[in-house]
Design an enzyme around this catalytic site. Structure first.
Site, PDB file in Angstrom:
ATOM      1  N   LYS A  46       0.862  -1.172   0.000  1.00 28.98           N
ATOM      2  CA  LYS A  46       0.000   0.000   0.000  1.00 28.98           C
ATOM      3  C   LYS A  46       0.909   1.237   0.000  1.00 28.98           C
ATOM      4  CE  LYS A  46      -3.797   2.257   0.662  1.00 28.98           C
ATOM      5  NZ  LYS A  46      -4.652   2.333  -0.508  1.00 28.98           N
ATOM      6  N   ALA A  71     -11.743   5.736  -4.554  1.00 29.26           N
ATOM      7  CA  ALA A  71     -11.071   6.891  -3.959  1.00 29.26           C
ATOM      8  C   ALA A  71     -10.917   6.545  -2.493  1.00 29.26           C
ATOM      9  CB  ALA A  71     -11.897   8.163  -4.151  1.00 29.26           C
ATOM     10  N   LEU A  74      -5.664   7.247   0.045  1.00 28.92           N
ATOM     11  CA  LEU A  74      -4.343   6.868   0.552  1.00 28.92           C
ATOM     12  C   LEU A  74      -4.292   6.591   2.059  1.00 28.92           C
ATOM     13  CD1 LEU A  74      -2.088   9.310  -1.533  1.00 28.92           C
ATOM     14  CD2 LEU A  74      -2.292   6.848  -1.859  1.00 28.92           C
ATOM     15  N   CYS A 130      -1.549   9.192  -8.054  1.00 29.06           N
ATOM     16  CA  CYS A 130      -2.856   8.919  -7.481  1.00 29.06           C
ATOM     17  C   CYS A 130      -3.817  10.010  -7.937  1.00 29.06           C
ATOM     18  CB  CYS A 130      -2.771   8.888  -5.954  1.00 29.06           C
ATOM     19  SG  CYS A 130      -4.358   8.539  -5.205  1.00 29.06           S
ATOM     20  N   THR A 193      -4.589   4.469 -11.947  1.00 32.84           N
ATOM     21  CA  THR A 193      -5.987   4.511 -12.426  1.00 32.84           C
ATOM     22  C   THR A 193      -6.289   5.751 -13.267  1.00 32.84           C
ATOM     23  OG1 THR A 193      -6.593   5.545 -10.339  1.00 32.84           O
ATOM     24  CG2 THR A 193      -6.848   3.164 -10.482  1.00 32.84           C
ATOM     25  N   GLY A 217      -9.357  -1.965 -13.511  1.00 31.71           N
ATOM     26  CA  GLY A 217     -10.051  -3.164 -13.988  1.00 31.71           C
ATOM     27  C   GLY A 217     -10.170  -3.245 -15.503  1.00 31.71           C
ATOM     28  N   GLY A 245      -5.981  -3.544 -15.426  1.00 27.48           N
ATOM     29  CA  GLY A 245      -7.001  -4.378 -16.048  1.00 27.48           C
ATOM     30  C   GLY A 245      -6.584  -5.793 -16.394  1.00 27.48           C
ATOM     31  N   GLY A 266      -4.257  -5.904  -9.687  1.00 26.35           N
ATOM     32  CA  GLY A 266      -5.001  -5.354  -8.552  1.00 26.35           C
ATOM     33  C   GLY A 266      -6.430  -5.847  -8.549  1.00 26.35           C
TER      34      GLY A 266
HETATM   35  C1  LIG Z   1      -8.791  -0.194  -4.059  1.00 23.93           C
HETATM   36  C2  LIG Z   1      -7.578   0.287  -4.774  1.00 23.93           C
HETATM   37  C3  LIG Z   1      -6.584   0.974  -4.082  1.00 23.93           C
HETATM   38  C4  LIG Z   1      -5.432   1.428  -4.729  1.00 23.93           C
HETATM   39  N1  LIG Z   1      -4.469   2.074  -4.017  1.00 23.93           N
HETATM   40  C5  LIG Z   1      -3.292   2.434  -4.623  1.00 23.93           C
HETATM   41  C6  LIG Z   1      -2.228   2.990  -3.894  1.00 23.93           C
HETATM   42  O1  LIG Z   1      -2.295   3.174  -2.688  1.00 23.93           O
HETATM   43  N2  LIG Z   1      -1.095   3.324  -4.556  1.00 23.93           N
HETATM   44  C7  LIG Z   1      -0.955   3.126  -5.903  1.00 23.93           C
HETATM   45  O2  LIG Z   1       0.104   3.433  -6.456  1.00 23.93           O
HETATM   46  N3  LIG Z   1      -1.945   2.585  -6.626  1.00 23.93           N
HETATM   47  C8  LIG Z   1      -3.123   2.242  -6.024  1.00 23.93           C
HETATM   48  N4  LIG Z   1      -4.123   1.673  -6.764  1.00 23.93           N
HETATM   49  C9  LIG Z   1      -3.941   1.472  -8.208  1.00 23.93           C
HETATM   50  C10 LIG Z   1      -3.489   0.061  -8.517  1.00 23.93           C
HETATM   51  O3  LIG Z   1      -2.234  -0.209  -7.942  1.00 23.93           O
HETATM   52  C11 LIG Z   1      -3.402  -0.154 -10.033  1.00 23.93           C
HETATM   53  O4  LIG Z   1      -2.500   0.761 -10.594  1.00 23.93           O
HETATM   54  C12 LIG Z   1      -4.727   0.031 -10.720  1.00 23.93           C
HETATM   55  O5  LIG Z   1      -5.784  -0.448  -9.921  1.00 23.93           O
HETATM   56  C13 LIG Z   1      -4.795  -0.649 -12.098  1.00 23.93           C
HETATM   57  O6  LIG Z   1      -4.582  -2.032 -12.010  1.00 23.93           O
HETATM   58  P1  LIG Z   1      -5.775  -3.123 -11.916  1.00 23.93           P
HETATM   59  O7  LIG Z   1      -6.719  -2.831 -13.035  1.00 23.93           O
HETATM   60  O8  LIG Z   1      -5.104  -4.435 -12.024  1.00 23.93           O
HETATM   61  O9  LIG Z   1      -6.431  -2.901 -10.594  1.00 23.93           O
HETATM   62  C14 LIG Z   1      -5.292   1.219  -6.121  1.00 23.93           C
HETATM   63  C15 LIG Z   1      -6.286   0.553  -6.816  1.00 23.93           C
HETATM   64  C16 LIG Z   1      -7.420   0.078  -6.182  1.00 23.93           C
HETATM   65  C17 LIG Z   1      -8.473  -0.620  -6.985  1.00 23.93           C
END
Ligand SMILES: Cc1cc2nc3c(=O)[nH]c(=O)nc-3n(C[C@H](O)[C@H](O)[C@H](O)COP(=O)(O)O)c2cc1C
Ligand SMILES: Cc1cc2nc3c(=O)[nH]c(=O)nc-3n(C[C@H](O)[C@H](O)[C@H](O)COP(=O)(O)OP(=O)(O)OC[C@H]3O[C@@H](n4cnc5c(N)ncnc54)[C@H](O)[C@@H]3O)c2cc1C
Ligand SMILES: Cc1cc2nc3c(=O)[nH]c(=O)nc-3n(C[C@H](O)[C@H](O)[C@H](O)COP(=O)(O)OP(=O)(O)OC[C@H]3O[C@@H](n4cnc5c(N)ncnc54)[C@H](O)[C@@H]3O)c2cc1C
Ligand SMILES: Cc1cc2nc3c(=O)[nH]c(=O)nc-3n(C[C@H](O)[C@H](O)[C@H](O)COP(=O)(O)O)c2cc1C
Ligand code: FES
Ligand code: FES
Lengths: 306, 283, 306, 283
Positions: A46, A71, A74, A130, A193, A217, A245, A266
């Site tokens: 995290k 959202a 952090l 972020c 994201t 996603g 995704g 993620g």
């Molecule tokens: C619930 C949640 C919390 C996240 N928190 C962080 C974070 O603290 N720091 C960060 O760099 N990315 C954070 N992300 C982004 C993910 O690390 C990742 O870049 C993003 O979700 C895209 O990948 P995915 O589609 O596999 O989830 C978060 C994503 C989700 C869904």
């Protein structure tokens, strides 16, 4: 199963090419251990900052069509507290632990970086992207000069590899990437994201307590893939960690072909469980065998060949 | 399939149809929701109080005509807001989420079942007793419920109906109803006398902890529902972590083996909103 | 059914709030007529330039998960030929015809604009945001100065309303919007497609003949919605036409609540047919009635109220 | 449901399993595809020749074991490339797309059916005759096929099999086989003698146009398959527009009423790749 799934990147060796993405299940050592046992090649923690943050009130997550808008704000215990967790993780797992850090200034980043490194982090990932917390992330990751300053400060503070996690919410991601690499970044994580929002028509209000959030996603897959493709085109020699995704092995292969040396996962964990790592590893392995490739390295960036 | 799951559990809104006051601090809210109508006892939903918060609540009842109820104790901002809401007001729902209580694998009409509820934790147990055990038709059903004082004893009407052929044991701290003391006392007594095919519990974590220890001592099979701070409810954010488990996805129901793995945290520590651990006062 | 579905925008009146998005079925007068008969309040033509372009070789469209990635390459007959079609459309339909135009320079835009206006266009939409044709679109719509110059040149050449179609592929969409509005844009269309790519793992190659393309459809909805929300926040008095991923009446309402005065529909036509307009109109009407709103105007931007 | 449709018809790859040379310029390609296995006669697919092009092709046959065939005439870059491909090479498929030929609504074993094919246009008609008319079991089936010369007459083996109890009329421009001339000549003769419950045609547009005019004169029900430049194949890009119709989605099969609405374009004009109209030479 290891064998041909091993990848190397910025001086680190990963037994498997998929890592846990930052912010997902990344608080406690035990869950990280579980993710590693499920087949992740590394975990990214995290994002941790200088001081503790509670994050935003719920709703912090909206389940959109084919994706997720979050959202969280952090939430993190602050680096002082988190160093204990870092040490605990290093006792439990022998795969690389990448500590994700954020800050509001180059000094913040440097202090947190130093503490994380001292506690045993194998690498750092700078969250400069972020999309929904003011004065960090976006503001830093969207400005080449500020980004460069942050990367330099962190590189000066630590001796471990530094990854920079890029934002897709920019006009030209390769400009930011260039700034990061010139400032000393060892690898790029692409991407965080996408800026998004969810509105409820019954109450006529935004759903998330923070109003705005970031989309992850399946909905973002082909956008993240394009970022990786563009980065590989412009910076063919910089290691890239694809993220966004990925939910099955086919997605993973697409990212390798686009130019990613490794990937992060993620959102898919919400649906498939941590077991998604194992399933993806198996799929990649079979693909490589069927197509007679000897390693993942052989397919990295292959879609660029004409 | 991944995509369908996400889309399927997206937030939808519904109107509160009925509100029942169960006790000075507890109200039951009834509303329609098609997806939660398929919920199994032990599962929970995320309830959005627009503009305020979104909180996890156990499903108290789900009927075939699509009516859902949740029983809520006013403990803070969100629950107090919900208590102030009126029928026809809009709430949002996601779910059902999590795993569920499972009946023991025994021949029909053979099982000896024990349920132990504390506060609103009695709600999912009632749901379980009414519908979740139908496949095994228990031979005997014993219900222990505890409260501080008589007028905080919840769902007494339901309880009497369910225990018509079973046994109902109540405990109050002040002795205003039933046994004076806490639920673990009649439990210890029961366990020294009979064997159960399944013991189910839901309630304050410190109660669950004590019950777990007691059942361990007597080698009796327990299924306990746990509560943790929850944000995403879908196993992603890590807020609800206990040991290596996510309460929202791997739980909320845990069995003896799992409880044993997390005994260093059960009733002892919790994750704060910022992800650090706090140790709770009573250990 | 008209009644409360009427919207007004930049001096034009639309009987229904949903328009046909540019590039979709927008070649021939007869299809445009059909779309109008199906319940569209206006049609936006295929983007037309100074000279004819054949567009790219197939594949020009990739059906992604929950969206579409296209790189048509702006096929168009050139304005000289297209003026005949514009006249023909104006004979067939009495709803507004918005001619979408693109160019490689401010002069190009001005010439095409003048010819389209003379032929009878009711408004123009400047496509400065096509993400996959070099030297137009992206290059223009991502630079405030160039954008401003183009808008000024067009405004000087015509007397009809000028809409500017914005790109979501920018760091801050409100900056570009500001430039467009200050240069005289009468309304903003938000948004064009998102930069994306599709890679086939069997052949290890990108699928589209142009390699890179733009993502449209449901996958982009909450991103486009966020663009509209951000624009409404920063430019509360500029009319906004929401576009991106609208496929049912609920989506349409979300866009109005976010701040759109009207919306455009493209990709949904592939699945629902032109009848999608009728279905969406009906849904909006029922919503307004149920919630006792008297017009769409009453809900525009409502999600911003705290 | 929208999302499922998109996802369902995404591009997938398959390997060419068999190639049959039908004539000097026509080859049939056989491959596996689950989704197209459900295709109905008259529907088409989009075939991706990796690195070259993606083109629309009528489905010639689709069997329950998932084997699909398309019959392709080499006319330009894409089709020539396909002709040069070997078995085991990879192609991509989207589809099936478009509407399909429909049987007339008549009592079983009553229908009098006429099929008129030109070139590879005979392929979907054969598919129709073999499987699409099964529900009505035609009383009589007449097939007219035309070609320039004998060795360009396609699928003769299939045709003979199908017309065992029907009638097969061939025409060649040079008289090397059957009637010397074009298909409209035997058609006019037939229509002056009998009434048909359904007439189906597929072939060069100028042929379709003539057939349409002839059937109009005799007030006979026609279903004609049209061809237009196609890009998206899913009714979005407008490349395949004829009148108010999209050939890929509203067609490719059109009936008399629709053909009448587009008679100003049928066999007369086409959309160029840039969207402007060209008038074809023969009118
Ligand atoms: C619930 C949640 C919390 C996240 N928190 C962080 C974070 O603290 N720091 C960060 O760099 N990315 C954070 N992300 C982004 C993910 O690390 C990742 O870049 C993003 O979700 C895209 O990948 P995915 O589609 O596999 O989830 C978060 C994503 C989700 C869904
Ligand atoms: C799976 C699950 C099922 C639950 N079922 C029920 C139920 O059926 N009925 C019922 O009344 N309550 C139930 N709860 C507890 C309920 O979610 C909390 O009481 C509620 O979130 C408190 O919100 P608040 O703003 O009113 O209180 P706050 O002001 O947030 O806090 C008041 C107290 O509640 C605790 N708390 C706060 N948030 C949570 C949370 N998300 N989860 C658990 N504890 C929390 C705090 O530690 C504090 O002690 C359940 C919790 C979980 C995790
Ligand atoms: C619904 C439909 C079904 C079809 N079924 C078959 C079939 O079963 N067998 C078969 O051999 N052919 C079929 N065609 C035609 C086939 O798609 C074209 O022959 C092919 O696209 C030509 O590509 P090329 O690159 O080889 O030729 P090009 O070099 O592109 O052109 C050669 C000639 O073909 C014409 N043509 C080019 N592209 C197309 C196109 N997309 N659609 C129609 N005509 C085109 C050109 O006008 C030119 O006259 C069908 C077309 C459609 C629209
Ligand atoms: C096949 C296709 C062609 C397009 N062509 C154009 C174009 O020529 N000009 C333009 O401004 N936008 C074009 N677009 C973008 C659309 O107008 C619209 O902005 C985008 O598709 C998002 O809306 P949707 O999700 O409703 O399709 C095109 C989109 C598609 C799918
Ligand atoms: S609440 Fe997010 S993982 Fe359980
Ligand atoms: S091919 Fe695109 S609309 Fe028909």
């Amino acid at each position: 199963m290891e064998g041909n799934l091993r990848v190397q990147l910025a001086g680190l060796t990963f037994s498997y090419p998929c890592m846990l993405a930052s912010g997902v299940l990344g608080y406690s050592a035990e869950t990280m251990q579980r993710v590693i046992e499920a087949g992740a090649g590394a975990v990214v923690s995290k994002s941790v900052g200088l001081k503790a943050r509670d994050g935003y009130t719920n709703p912090t997550v909206f389940q959109a069509k084919n994706g997720l808008i979050n959202a969280m704000g952090l939430p993190n215990p602050g680096i002082e507290t988190y160093v204990k967790e870092i040490r605990h993780v290093k006792e439990l797992i022998c795969q690389p632990l990448i500590v994700s850090i954020f800050g509001y200034s180059a000094e913040d980043y440097a202090i947190v970086a130093e503490k994380a490194a001292t506690a045993g982090a194998d690498a750092l990932e700078l969250n400069v992207s972020c999309p929904h917390v003011k004065q960090t992330g976006a503001e830093i990751g969207q400005n080449p000069n500020v980004l460069s300053e942050v990367v330099k400060a962190v590189k000066a503070a630590v001796n471990i590899p530094v990854f920079v996690k890029l934002s897709p919410n920019v006009t030209d991601i390769t400009l930011l990437a260039n700034a990061a690499v010139n400032a000393g970044a060892d690898a790029l994580t692409a991407v965080n994201t996408l800026k998004a929002i969810a509105i409820d028509i019954e109450t006529t209000k935004p759903v998330l307590s923070n109003i705005k959030g970031g989309l992850s996603g399946p909905a973002m897959k082909n956008i993240a893939l394009r970022c990786v493709y563009d980065l590989k085109e412009k910076l063919p020699n910089t290691p890239i960690i694809g993220c966004g995704g990925v939910s099955n092995w086919q997605d993973a292969i697409e990212f390798f072909l686009a130019g990613a040396n490794a990937i992060q996962i993620g959102t898919a964990i919400a649906y498939e469980g941590p077991e998604v790592f194992q399933t993806i590893n198996l799929g990649i392995k079979k693909y490589l065998e069927k197509k007679q490739f000897r390693s993942i390295e052989e397919i990295v960036g292959l879609s660029h060949r004409r | 399939m991944l995509d369908y799951l996400t889309a399927a559990n997206t937030l939808r809104t519904t109107k509160i149809e009925q509100i029942i006051t169960e006790s000075p601090s507890v109200k039951t809210f009834i509303f329609k929701d098609k997806q939660c109508a398929k919920a199994k006892p032990g599962q929970f939903l995320m309830l959005w109080i627009p503009g305020i918060d979104e909180i996890p609540l156990s499903i108290f009842n789900a009927t075939k005509n699509g009516k859902i109820s949740v029983s809520v104790k006013a403990v803070g901002e969100a629950t107090q807001h919900l208590h102030n809401m009126k029928t026809k007001e809009t709430i949002g729902i996601r779910g059902p989420f999590g795993n569920n209580f499972t009946p023991p694998t025994v021949t029909q009409m053979q099982a000896n079942i024990l349920l132990i509820g504390g506060g609103t934790g009695t709600a999912p147990l009632l749901f379980l007793a009414k519908t979740g055990l139908a496949t095994i038709k228990p031979k005997k059903l014993t219900f222990i419920v505890g409260a501080r004082t008589q007028n905080e004893l919840l769902f007494t009407e339901h309880l009497f109906k369910i225990c018509q052929e079973g046994k109902l044991i109540t405990t109050t701290n002040d002795g205003t109803h039933g046994h004076k003391g806490v639920v673990t006392e009649p439990l210890t007594e029961l366990l020294s006398q009979e064997k159960f095919d399944a013991i189910y519990t839901c309630g304050p974590e410190i109660m669950v902890k004590k019950i777990f220890e007691t059942t361990q001592k007597h080698k009796q099979p327990l299924q306990a529902s746990l509560e943790r701070l929850m944000r995403c409810g879908i196993g992603l954010c890590g807020s609800c972590t206990i040991g290596k488990y996510r309460v929202c996805k791997d739980g909320p129901i845990f069995n003896n083996t799992q409880l044993d793995e997390i005994k260093n945290e059960l009733g002892i520590s919790k994750l704060n909103p910022n992800g650090s651990k706090t140790f709770t006062t009573n250990t």
